[in-house]
Design a protein around this motif. Structure first.
Motif, PDB file in Angstrom:
ATOM      1  N   THR A 134       0.680  -1.105  -0.108  1.00  0.00           N
ATOM      2  CA  THR A 134       0.052  -0.078  -0.095  1.00  0.00           C
ATOM      3  C   THR A 134       0.917   1.189  -0.031  1.00  0.00           C
ATOM      4  N   VAL A 135       0.534   2.308  -0.568  1.00  0.00           N
ATOM      5  CA  VAL A 135       0.886   3.536  -0.641  1.00  0.00           C
ATOM      6  C   VAL A 135       0.317   4.411   0.201  1.00  0.00           C
ATOM      7  N   ASN A 136       1.295   4.971   1.176  1.00  0.00           N
ATOM      8  CA  ASN A 136       0.668   6.166   2.181  1.00  0.00           C
ATOM      9  C   ASN A 136       1.030   7.329   1.786  1.00  0.00           C
ATOM     10  N   LEU A 137      -0.300   7.961   1.220  1.00  0.00           N
ATOM     11  CA  LEU A 137      -0.015   9.394   0.868  1.00  0.00           C
ATOM     12  C   LEU A 137      -1.020  10.498   1.278  1.00  0.00           C
ATOM     13  N   SER A 138      -0.602  11.705   1.404  1.00  0.00           N
ATOM     14  CA  SER A 138      -1.497  12.605   1.676  1.00  0.00           C
ATOM     15  C   SER A 138      -1.559  13.875   0.804  1.00  0.00           C
ATOM     16  N   ILE A 139      -2.328  14.781   0.971  1.00  0.00           N
ATOM     17  CA  ILE A 139      -2.267  15.902  -0.069  1.00  0.00           C
ATOM     18  C   ILE A 139      -1.975  17.139   0.803  1.00  0.00           C
ATOM     19  N   VAL A 140      -1.018  17.986   0.516  1.00  0.00           N
ATOM     20  CA  VAL A 140      -0.851  19.182   1.222  1.00  0.00           C
ATOM     21  C   VAL A 140      -0.332  20.332   0.123  1.00  0.00           C
ATOM     22  N   ASP A 145      -2.275  21.048  -2.065  1.00  0.00           N
ATOM     23  CA  ASP A 145      -2.577  20.655  -3.549  1.00  0.00           C
ATOM     24  C   ASP A 145      -1.559  19.996  -4.493  1.00  0.00           C
ATOM     25  N   LYS A 146      -0.704  19.501  -3.365  1.00  0.00           N
ATOM     26  CA  LYS A 146       0.191  18.338  -4.044  1.00  0.00           C
ATOM     27  C   LYS A 146       0.230  16.962  -3.285  1.00  0.00           C
ATOM     28  N   VAL A 147       0.570  16.166  -4.309  1.00  0.00           N
ATOM     29  CA  VAL A 147       0.617  14.768  -3.714  1.00  0.00           C
ATOM     30  C   VAL A 147       1.846  14.638  -3.004  1.00  0.00           C
ATOM     31  N   VAL A 148       1.825  14.145  -1.576  1.00  0.00           N
ATOM     32  CA  VAL A 148       3.175  13.837  -1.017  1.00  0.00           C
ATOM     33  C   VAL A 148       2.952  12.717  -0.124  1.00  0.00           C
ATOM     34  N   CYS A 149       3.993  12.186   0.295  1.00  0.00           N
ATOM     35  CA  CYS A 149       3.986  10.788   1.264  1.00  0.00           C
ATOM     36  C   CYS A 149       3.330  11.343   2.728  1.00  0.00           C
ATOM     37  N   ALA A 150       2.875  10.216   3.149  1.00  0.00           N
ATOM     38  CA  ALA A 150       2.015  10.542   4.494  1.00  0.00           C
ATOM     39  C   ALA A 150       2.820  10.737   5.662  1.00  0.00           C
ATOM     40  N   ASP A 151       4.109  10.071   5.713  1.00  0.00           N
ATOM     41  CA  ASP A 151       4.707   9.939   6.821  1.00  0.00           C
ATOM     42  C   ASP A 151       5.687  11.121   6.924  1.00  0.00           C
ATOM     43  N   GLN A 200       9.282   6.413  -2.544  1.00  0.00           N
ATOM     44  CA  GLN A 200       8.182   6.928  -3.527  1.00  0.00           C
ATOM     45  C   GLN A 200       8.573   8.245  -3.843  1.00  0.00           C
ATOM     46  N   SER A 201       8.156   8.338  -5.131  1.00  0.00           N
ATOM     47  CA  SER A 201       8.065   9.755  -5.787  1.00  0.00           C
ATOM     48  C   SER A 201       6.861  10.206  -6.190  1.00  0.00           C
ATOM     49  N   PHE A 202       6.262  11.337  -5.793  1.00  0.00           N
ATOM     50  CA  PHE A 202       5.168  11.806  -6.758  1.00  0.00           C
ATOM     51  C   PHE A 202       5.415  12.983  -7.494  1.00  0.00           C
ATOM     52  N   ALA A 203       6.691  13.277  -7.592  1.00  0.00           N
ATOM     53  CA  ALA A 203       7.061  14.322  -8.530  1.00  0.00           C
ATOM     54  C   ALA A 203       6.310  14.454  -9.913  1.00  0.00           C
ATOM     55  N   ASP A 204       6.358  13.279 -10.535  1.00  0.00           N
ATOM     56  CA  ASP A 204       6.003  13.180 -11.795  1.00  0.00           C
ATOM     57  C   ASP A 204       4.400  13.172 -11.700  1.00  0.00           C
ATOM     58  N   ILE A 205       3.502  12.628 -10.928  1.00  0.00           N
ATOM     59  CA  ILE A 205       2.149  13.083 -10.976  1.00  0.00           C
ATOM     60  C   ILE A 205       1.783  14.483 -10.693  1.00  0.00           C
ATOM     61  N   ASN A 206       2.729  15.212  -9.767  1.00  0.00           N
ATOM     62  CA  ASN A 206       2.382  16.657  -9.491  1.00  0.00           C
ATOM     63  C   ASN A 206       2.664  17.486 -10.612  1.00  0.00           C
ATOM     64  N   THR A 207       3.717  17.158 -11.565  1.00  0.00           N
ATOM     65  CA  THR A 207       4.072  17.762 -12.933  1.00  0.00           C
ATOM     66  C   THR A 207       3.107  17.836 -13.678  1.00  0.00           C
ATOM     67  N   ILE A 208       2.672  16.451 -14.109  1.00  0.00           N
ATOM     68  CA  ILE A 208       1.576  16.484 -14.788  1.00  0.00           C
ATOM     69  C   ILE A 208       0.198  17.255 -14.403  1.00  0.00           C
ATOM     70  N   SER A 213      -8.868  10.305   1.190  1.00  0.00           N
ATOM     71  CA  SER A 213     -10.077  11.407   1.793  1.00  0.00           C
ATOM     72  C   SER A 213      -9.411  12.259   2.726  1.00  0.00           C
ATOM     73  N   GLU A 214     -10.177  13.433   2.755  1.00  0.00           N
ATOM     74  CA  GLU A 214      -9.637  14.570   3.513  1.00  0.00           C
ATOM     75  C   GLU A 214      -8.193  14.831   3.334  1.00  0.00           C
ATOM     76  N   PRO A 215      -7.798  15.820   2.469  1.00  0.00           N
ATOM     77  CA  PRO A 215      -8.754  16.162   1.473  1.00  0.00           C
ATOM     78  C   PRO A 215      -8.846  15.136   0.259  1.00  0.00           C
ATOM     79  N   GLU A 216      -9.922  15.021  -0.332  1.00  0.00           N
ATOM     80  CA  GLU A 216      -9.854  14.122  -1.437  1.00  0.00           C
ATOM     81  C   GLU A 216      -8.871  14.486  -2.706  1.00  0.00           C
ATOM     82  N   ALA A 217      -8.461  13.845  -3.414  1.00  0.00           N
ATOM     83  CA  ALA A 217      -7.554  14.039  -4.657  1.00  0.00           C
ATOM     84  C   ALA A 217      -8.600  14.844  -5.512  1.00  0.00           C
ATOM     85  N   SER A 218      -7.793  15.705  -6.097  1.00  0.00           N
ATOM     86  CA  SER A 218      -8.834  16.372  -7.038  1.00  0.00           C
ATOM     87  C   SER A 218      -8.702  15.644  -8.618  1.00  0.00           C
TER      88      SER A 218
END
Lengths: 202, 206
Positions: free
Chosen positions: A5-11, A13-19, A30-38, B55-60
């Protein structure tokens, strides 16, 4: 297949790792840089993915304008300013959205790098000129100009033999190229003069 | 009596040998199942799924679209690599250089990938009807474009390398010049000394 499982959160407006709240995290591997660029590029089109092959005209215009600025500076012998303009244009061109045609990006970058290489040669910054010229050859191998710049840069660095080789390779792609023929002749004459000069000393 | 014992030993021997054979056969089968998967973990897929469940916040929607595109890109890379390997692998298996189990593994991976691609297409259609038809084409363009973008990083490392190399060369040239200069002065001094010595002897002679 095992799925971890991938633990992520959104801070912000950017996808980042949860921890660790990091975009690129060595600890989570993990790298979310590619997703954020697109995602950033998609926002410019209001989330609408253009159909394959479509290009937003703004970026091309912006790049063309910067290139023109660079050319104007270059013709006026303001090489430092020309390099700055070309560098800006190159950065914008490298930031093209991934879904836009590769061929277009390659053509654009080849021309820009070739021009910047010329400006570097004019300022005798041969290392930078060589790296740019290498990039041109990589992007557009059959283009004799890239080989010509590469040759000039190598000769400037004192690696004359490699430089001559690069120019000869360029001539293979375009046997008519006047500038390569001229440059090659100059270098060969110089070597010949040095050789005879050396003999006279003995 | 002796013939009954012989028969029991005979049958017992057969059963034992079959058991031994069965034991090894089973182990071999298990080994095939535990073999490494053809491809490493599908990281972009896991990321996409995690983003969907977020969730919280949900992905756009933009972020989900981006993650799905990344997933499609990885699929394209895998499809291309399998297509490239297939013919070579088939030949090697036919010649007997490679075992059948590798071929089984390969076809399994192929089926899995097919299912994965279908899933991506279905997902794409939930974003916008009809996107499933073009998502793979877009993704393959993106894979190619990404290779071009790598040039930026390559140029950066090359610039550092060349600068270092050039600095070293300059330094060496400088050191060489310095040495030559030192040698020249030394020779000059020696020469001078000789002259002096000569002058001294000649003055003595006088």
């Amino acid at each position: 297949m095992a799925t971890s499982t991938v633990n992520l959160s959104i801070v912000n407006d950017k996808v980042v790792c949860a921890d660790h709240q990091a975009e690129v995290c060595d600890k989570c591997h993990q790298s979310f840089a590619d997703i954020n660029t697109i995602a950033r590029h998609l926002k410019a089109t209001n989330g609408q993915l253009p159909p394959p092959g479509a290009v937003l005209p703004q970026r091309s215009q912006q790049i063309a304008k910067m290139r023109e600025d660079g050319n104007t500076h270059f013709r006026a012998q303001r090489h430092q300013e020309a390099i700055a303009s070309y560098t800006n244009a190159i950065n914008v061109a490298f930031d093209r959205p991934l879904w836009e045609p590769t061929q277009l990006a390659r053509e654009e970058l080849a021309v820009l790098l070739c021009n910047r290489s010329a400006a570097y040669i004019a300022r005798k910054e041969y290392v930078n000129a060589l790296v740019d010229a290498d990039g041109v050859v990589e992007l557009k191998r059959p283009w004799s100009k890239g080989h010509f710049r590469r040759g000039r840069a190598l000769i400037g660095l004192g690696r004359t033999e490699e430089g001559i080789e690069a120019m000869r390779l360029g001539l293979m792609f375009d046997p008519e190229s006047a500038e390569i023929q001229k440059a090659l002749k100059e270098v060969e004459d110089k070597i010949a003069a040095e050789a005879t000069g050396g003999d006279e000393d003995k | 009596m002796a013939s009954i014992v012989l028969a029991i030993v005979y049958i017992g021997g057969w059963i034992l040998s079959m058991r031994i054979f069965g034991y090894f056969w089973k182990r071999r089968k298990l080994a095939i199942n535990f073999a490494e998967p053809w491809f490493p973990e599908h990281v972009p897929r896991n990321q996409y799924i995690a983003l969907l469940q977020q969730s919280e916040p949900e992905a756009s929607e933009v972020q989900l679209t981006a993650a799905l595109l990344r997933r499609a890109m990885e699929d394209v890379v895998r499809v291309l690599s399998m297509r490239e390997d297939k013919q070579i692998l088939a030949n090697l298996v036919k010649q007997g250089t490679l075992g059948e189990d590798i071929w089984t593994q390969f076809t399994l991976a192929e089926k899995e990938l097919e299912a994965e691609v279908m899933e991506v297409i279905a997902e794409a259609n939930t974003f916008k009807e009809g996107w499933g038809q073009s998502i793979l084409q877009t993704a393959s363009e993106m894979v190619m474009h990404e290779k071009t973008k790598q040039l930026q990083k390559e140029m950066k490392t090359q610039r550092e390398d060349e600068t270092r190399k050039h600095a070293l060369k300059e330094k060496n040239a400088e050191a060489k010049k310095e040495k030559e200069r030192a040698k020249a002065t030394e020779e000059l001094l020696k020469e001078e000394e000789k002259e002096k010595a000569k002058a001294a002897t000649s003055s003595k002679k006088k």
